[in-house]
Design a protein around this motif. Sequence first.
Motif, PDB file in Angstrom:
ATOM      1  N   GLU A  80      29.341  59.049   7.303  1.00 49.09           N
ATOM      2  CA  GLU A  80      28.602  60.301   7.510  1.00 49.09           C
ATOM      3  C   GLU A  80      27.787  60.310   8.791  1.00 49.09           C
ATOM      4  N   ILE A  81      27.855  59.248   9.591  1.00 47.96           N
ATOM      5  CA  ILE A  81      27.174  59.219  10.884  1.00 47.96           C
ATOM      6  C   ILE A  81      28.224  59.288  11.983  1.00 47.96           C
ATOM      7  N   ALA A  82      28.209  60.368  12.738  1.00 49.97           N
ATOM      8  CA  ALA A  82      29.124  60.535  13.867  1.00 49.97           C
ATOM      9  C   ALA A  82      28.471  59.956  15.127  1.00 49.97           C
ATOM     10  N   MET A  83      29.287  59.744  16.145  1.00 51.47           N
ATOM     11  CA  MET A  83      28.775  59.325  17.445  1.00 51.47           C
ATOM     12  C   MET A  83      29.415  60.179  18.521  1.00 51.47           C
ATOM     13  N   ILE A  84      28.557  60.773  19.366  1.00 50.18           N
ATOM     14  CA  ILE A  84      29.020  61.680  20.417  1.00 50.18           C
ATOM     15  C   ILE A  84      28.365  61.253  21.723  1.00 50.18           C
ATOM     16  N   PHE A  85      29.130  60.644  22.610  1.00 52.47           N
ATOM     17  CA  PHE A  85      28.609  60.127  23.873  1.00 52.47           C
ATOM     18  C   PHE A  85      29.326  60.787  25.050  1.00 52.47           C
ATOM     19  N   ALA A  86      28.680  60.704  26.206  1.00 49.70           N
ATOM     20  CA  ALA A  86      29.279  61.260  27.418  1.00 49.70           C
ATOM     21  C   ALA A  86      28.643  60.618  28.639  1.00 49.70           C
ATOM     22  N   ASN A  87      29.324  60.714  29.757  1.00 46.63           N
ATOM     23  CA  ASN A  87      28.750  60.397  31.066  1.00 46.63           C
ATOM     24  C   ASN A  87      29.620  61.045  32.138  1.00 46.63           C
ATOM     25  N   SER A  88      29.294  60.799  33.398  1.00 46.60           N
ATOM     26  CA  SER A  88      30.070  61.422  34.478  1.00 46.60           C
ATOM     27  C   SER A  88      30.948  60.426  35.222  1.00 46.60           C
ATOM     28  N   SER A  89      30.714  59.125  35.030  1.00 45.84           N
ATOM     29  CA  SER A  89      31.447  58.140  35.825  1.00 45.84           C
ATOM     30  C   SER A  89      32.373  57.261  34.994  1.00 45.84           C
ATOM     31  N   SER A  90      32.552  57.600  33.718  1.00 48.83           N
ATOM     32  CA  SER A  90      33.433  56.838  32.845  1.00 48.83           C
ATOM     33  C   SER A  90      33.016  55.363  32.867  1.00 48.83           C
ATOM     34  N   SER A  91      33.966  54.444  33.013  1.00 49.78           N
ATOM     35  CA  SER A  91      33.660  53.010  33.057  1.00 49.78           C
ATOM     36  C   SER A  91      33.747  52.475  34.482  1.00 49.78           C
ATOM     37  N   THR A  92      33.490  53.334  35.472  1.00 54.44           N
ATOM     38  CA  THR A  92      33.679  52.956  36.877  1.00 54.44           C
ATOM     39  C   THR A  92      32.899  51.708  37.258  1.00 54.44           C
ATOM     40  N   ASP A  93      31.678  51.566  36.754  1.00 55.06           N
ATOM     41  CA  ASP A  93      30.870  50.403  37.114  1.00 55.06           C
ATOM     42  C   ASP A  93      31.577  49.109  36.703  1.00 55.06           C
ATOM     43  N   THR A  94      32.106  49.089  35.485  1.00 57.61           N
ATOM     44  CA  THR A  94      32.835  47.908  35.015  1.00 57.61           C
ATOM     45  C   THR A  94      34.176  47.778  35.722  1.00 57.61           C
ATOM     46  N   ASP A  95      34.833  48.911  35.978  1.00 54.45           N
ATOM     47  CA  ASP A  95      36.110  48.867  36.702  1.00 54.45           C
ATOM     48  C   ASP A  95      35.944  48.183  38.060  1.00 54.45           C
ATOM     49  N   MET A  96      34.854  48.509  38.745  1.00 51.66           N
ATOM     50  CA  MET A  96      34.602  47.916  40.058  1.00 51.66           C
ATOM     51  C   MET A  96      34.324  46.425  39.939  1.00 51.66           C
ATOM     52  N   ARG A  97      33.594  46.027  38.903  1.00 52.12           N
ATOM     53  CA  ARG A  97      33.329  44.610  38.679  1.00 52.12           C
ATOM     54  C   ARG A  97      34.638  43.866  38.376  1.00 52.12           C
ATOM     55  N   PHE A  98      35.493  44.515  37.609  1.00 47.12           N
ATOM     56  CA  PHE A  98      36.784  43.917  37.281  1.00 47.12           C
ATOM     57  C   PHE A  98      37.627  43.746  38.543  1.00 47.12           C
ATOM     58  N   LEU A  99      37.632  44.764  39.396  1.00 45.57           N
ATOM     59  CA  LEU A  99      38.390  44.684  40.637  1.00 45.57           C
ATOM     60  C   LEU A  99      37.874  43.554  41.521  1.00 45.57           C
ATOM     61  N   ARG A 100      36.544  43.429  41.612  1.00 43.91           N
ATOM     62  CA  ARG A 100      35.970  42.360  42.436  1.00 43.91           C
ATOM     63  C   ARG A 100      36.310  40.979  41.871  1.00 43.91           C
ATOM     64  N   SER A 101      36.407  40.878  40.531  1.00 41.47           N
ATOM     65  CA  SER A 101      36.773  39.587  39.936  1.00 41.47           C
ATOM     66  C   SER A 101      38.187  39.196  40.327  1.00 41.47           C
ATOM     67  N   TYR A 102      39.045  40.175  40.494  1.00 41.02           N
ATOM     68  CA  TYR A 102      40.427  39.922  40.918  1.00 41.02           C
ATOM     69  C   TYR A 102      40.476  39.546  42.396  1.00 41.02           C
ATOM     70  N   GLU A 103      39.733  40.298  43.201  1.00 42.10           N
ATOM     71  CA  GLU A 103      39.760  40.049  44.643  1.00 42.10           C
ATOM     72  C   GLU A 103      39.098  38.728  44.999  1.00 42.10           C
ATOM     73  N   GLY A 104      38.053  38.386  44.259  1.00 42.44           N
ATOM     74  CA  GLY A 104      37.306  37.175  44.593  1.00 42.44           C
ATOM     75  C   GLY A 104      37.927  35.908  44.068  1.00 42.44           C
ATOM     76  N   ASN A 105      38.611  36.000  42.923  1.00 40.03           N
ATOM     77  CA  ASN A 105      39.126  34.794  42.279  1.00 40.03           C
ATOM     78  C   ASN A 105      40.647  34.752  42.184  1.00 40.03           C
ATOM     79  N   SER A 106      41.297  35.785  42.694  1.00 37.72           N
ATOM     80  CA  SER A 106      42.756  35.914  42.589  1.00 37.72           C
ATOM     81  C   SER A 106      43.222  35.931  41.139  1.00 37.72           C
ATOM     82  N   SER A 107      42.272  36.152  40.246  1.00 34.02           N
ATOM     83  CA  SER A 107      42.608  36.216  38.821  1.00 34.02           C
ATOM     84  C   SER A 107      41.628  37.161  38.152  1.00 34.02           C
ATOM     85  N   PRO A 108      42.099  38.261  37.538  1.00 38.00           N
ATOM     86  CA  PRO A 108      41.182  39.210  36.916  1.00 38.00           C
ATOM     87  C   PRO A 108      40.476  38.622  35.705  1.00 38.00           C
ATOM     88  N   SER A 109      39.274  39.092  35.449  1.00 36.31           N
ATOM     89  CA  SER A 109      38.475  38.595  34.337  1.00 36.31           C
ATOM     90  C   SER A 109      38.862  39.295  33.038  1.00 36.31           C
TER      91      SER A 109
END
Length: 208
Positions: A80-109
Amino acid sequence: MNFVTGYCRLNEDFCAVNGEVISRRDVDSEDSWFKQIYKEQEFVYPKFYKMDLLSQAGFLGAELIKRANLRVAGSYPDDEIAMIFANSSSSTDTDMRFLRSYEGNSSPSPSLFVYTLPNIVLGEIAILNKWYGENMFAILPNFEPGFYINYLNITKSGGSKAALCGWLEILEGKVDVFLFFVEENEETGTPLNAENLASLFNHKPSIN
């Protein structure tokens, strides 16, 4: 009628619950801002340290609202408890961190890859609280009170009696988080309408 019975506001400098500042960021701390809040509030949930920033923000907001409003945790069946969330940038902050983990270590996290969808925060909160009601995560240009009000009416028709709602915008060090809990016929709260919701979102508590 729906009422806002608890809310949490979090930015780069302070964390406030129901309009009262409970934590201020220590810029000299070795801990990240969200970890500072976690430790100050003495939460015990080791998985917190594995979460991305979006999920950490959702965890903190939900748990702080629960502490301030005991009805959140104990007065509703798990569907009976719903959850309604929103934002404007989706998961971009984490996406960028993931990309940097690939570029920096040649292996994605793999630990970051798990969080490259914004709705993972809903899953984290649902698992912790065993909330199995309707949930959704929308991408919007800006915080829109009408969106939450309209979608709450939809969840109500599906049997929801309460909802945890949130705006979780985190990107490159910027933090704009607003979580609020909505209940039916709890007249101790703030009546839910677009004007009141906008006012709560824009309110800046004194941090002196």
